[in-house]
Design a protein around this motif. Structure first.
Motif, PDB file in Angstrom:
ATOM      1  N   ARG A  60       0.849  -1.189   0.000  1.00 40.20           N
ATOM      2  CA  ARG A  60       0.000   0.000   0.000  1.00 40.20           C
ATOM      3  C   ARG A  60       0.887   1.242   0.000  1.00 40.20           C
ATOM      4  N   MET A  61       0.263   2.353  -0.284  1.00 38.94           N
ATOM      5  CA  MET A  61       0.992   3.614  -0.376  1.00 38.94           C
ATOM      6  C   MET A  61       0.281   4.678   0.447  1.00 38.94           C
ATOM      7  N   VAL A  62       1.069   5.509   1.119  1.00 40.27           N
ATOM      8  CA  VAL A  62       0.521   6.633   1.873  1.00 40.27           C
ATOM      9  C   VAL A  62       1.202   7.916   1.405  1.00 40.27           C
ATOM     10  N   ILE A  63       0.384   8.918   1.103  1.00 43.84           N
ATOM     11  CA  ILE A  63       0.869  10.233   0.693  1.00 43.84           C
ATOM     12  C   ILE A  63       0.557  11.206   1.831  1.00 43.84           C
ATOM     13  N   VAL A  64       1.592  11.794   2.387  1.00 49.93           N
ATOM     14  CA  VAL A  64       1.423  12.739   3.496  1.00 49.93           C
ATOM     15  C   VAL A  64       1.824  14.130   3.029  1.00 49.93           C
ATOM     16  N   GLY A  65       1.008  15.103   3.356  1.00 46.87           N
ATOM     17  CA  GLY A  65       1.344  16.461   2.926  1.00 46.87           C
ATOM     18  C   GLY A  65       0.694  17.522   3.784  1.00 46.87           C
ATOM     19  N   SER A  77      -8.113  17.112  -3.941  1.00 46.99           N
ATOM     20  CA  SER A  77      -9.316  16.560  -4.562  1.00 46.99           C
ATOM     21  C   SER A  77      -8.984  15.793  -5.836  1.00 46.99           C
ATOM     22  N   ASP A  78      -8.109  16.363  -6.662  1.00 48.61           N
ATOM     23  CA  ASP A  78      -7.695  15.692  -7.895  1.00 48.61           C
ATOM     24  C   ASP A  78      -6.960  14.387  -7.585  1.00 48.61           C
ATOM     25  N   LEU A  79      -6.111  14.410  -6.557  1.00 45.05           N
ATOM     26  CA  LEU A  79      -5.371  13.203  -6.193  1.00 45.05           C
ATOM     27  C   LEU A  79      -6.305  12.129  -5.646  1.00 45.05           C
ATOM     28  N   ARG A  80      -7.323  12.532  -4.882  1.00 42.65           N
ATOM     29  CA  ARG A  80      -8.278  11.557  -4.345  1.00 42.65           C
ATOM     30  C   ARG A  80      -9.054  10.870  -5.471  1.00 42.65           C
ATOM     31  N   SER A  81      -9.340  11.612  -6.520  1.00 42.06           N
ATOM     32  CA  SER A  81     -10.007  11.007  -7.682  1.00 42.06           C
ATOM     33  C   SER A  81      -9.078  10.007  -8.364  1.00 42.06           C
ATOM     34  N   ALA A  89      -3.625   5.924   0.512  1.00 40.88           N
ATOM     35  CA  ALA A  89      -4.273   6.856   1.428  1.00 40.88           C
ATOM     36  C   ALA A  89      -3.575   8.202   1.360  1.00 40.88           C
ATOM     37  N   ILE A  90      -4.355   9.268   1.474  1.00 43.92           N
ATOM     38  CA  ILE A  90      -3.815  10.629   1.518  1.00 43.92           C
ATOM     39  C   ILE A  90      -4.088  11.192   2.902  1.00 43.92           C
ATOM     40  N   LYS A  91      -3.033  11.616   3.592  1.00 36.19           N
ATOM     41  CA  LYS A  91      -3.176  12.142   4.948  1.00 36.19           C
ATOM     42  C   LYS A  91      -2.625  13.568   4.980  1.00 36.19           C
ATOM     43  N   THR A  92      -3.414  14.482   5.533  1.00 36.85           N
ATOM     44  CA  THR A  92      -3.016  15.887   5.557  1.00 36.85           C
ATOM     45  C   THR A  92      -2.726  16.363   6.973  1.00 36.85           C
ATOM     46  N   ASN A  93      -1.729  17.229   7.073  1.00 34.27           N
ATOM     47  CA  ASN A  93      -1.393  17.901   8.338  1.00 34.27           C
ATOM     48  C   ASN A  93      -1.237  16.936   9.513  1.00 34.27           C
ATOM     49  N   LEU A  94      -0.502  15.862   9.306  1.00 30.52           N
ATOM     50  CA  LEU A  94      -0.268  14.905  10.383  1.00 30.52           C
ATOM     51  C   LEU A  94       0.593  15.526  11.476  1.00 30.52           C
TER      52      LEU A  94
END
Length: 212
Positions: A60-65, A77-81, A89-94
């Motif tokens: 699996r892959m996780v994108i954090v930003g 939004s574009d990346l989630r599509s 998974a995309i995780k923001t402001n961890l």
């Protein structure tokens, strides 16, 4: 530039990043901002899609930003599509603790800043240094980075990570690491050792030596 200078790399809190038992996890960390470096999350998602198609089961892959400006939400939004149907998974402001834990469980770290840009015309689009790469290495993750910018001064290709020039190379090198546990462990240990060169202690030593 014809200037007699000394380069001192920014300090990284390497002592706060420790490896744990690794998951089948690929991580990338970078700001979601049109005004920052061109992180190329879109390219990494497509590369991961091809990696899964090639038989990388269970990964699996996780994108954090960090959400940084008004364009961030549109980018996310574009990346989630783009990731629909993928184990991504995309995780923001961890927070720092959650990010450190994620690093600790990460087996492979991807970085693509600058890919596809004319870096002679726009060198700022490459990664300037790569603190997130050093943090990943300190956590025992094997780094695979686009061969440009500051990453060239962090990663010694084939020794403590890998440098790639196109998505095909990224996928091929990742498959090589996935299929060879001994290689992955060897590079992981070397990556941890390399990260120590960018510690706060080394930074202070170098700064102090400039004023002696």
């Amino acid at each position: 530039f014809g200037i007699d200078s000394t380069v001192v790399y920014p300090p990284v809190e390497t002592d706060k990043f420790k490896p744990m038992e690794k998951d089948k996890l690929i991580l990338t960390v970078g700001r979601f901002s049109s005004s920052s470096q061109f992180k190329r999350h879109d390219l990494l998602i497509e590369a991961f899609k091809e990696l899964i198609k090639s038989g990388a089961k269970g990964w699996r892959m996780v994108i954090v930003g960090k959400v940084e400006d008004s364009q961030s939400l549109k980018i996310i939004s574009d990346l989630r599509s783009q990731i629909k149907g993928l184990p991504v998974a995309i995780k923001t402001n961890l927070g720092h603790e959650r990010l450190r834990l994620l690093y600790a469980r990460t087996a492979i770290y991807w970085h693509a800043a600058g890919y596809g840009s004319d870096l002679n015309e726009n060198p700022e689009r490459a990664e300037h240094f790569g603190i997130s790469t050093v943090e990943a290495m300190a956590s025992g993750a094997v780094p695979l980075s686009f061969s440009a910018g500051g990453q060239l001064e962090i990663i010694k290709n084939g020794e403590n990570g890998f440098l790639w020039n196109n998505p095909h190379e990224l996928i091929s090198l990742t498959k090589k690491i996935i299929d060879d546990d001994k290689l992955r462990e060897k590079i992981s240990i070397s990556a941890i050792r390399r990260s120590e060169n960018f510690s706060q202690e080394i930074f202070c030593q170098k700064i102090t030596s400039l004023f002696k």
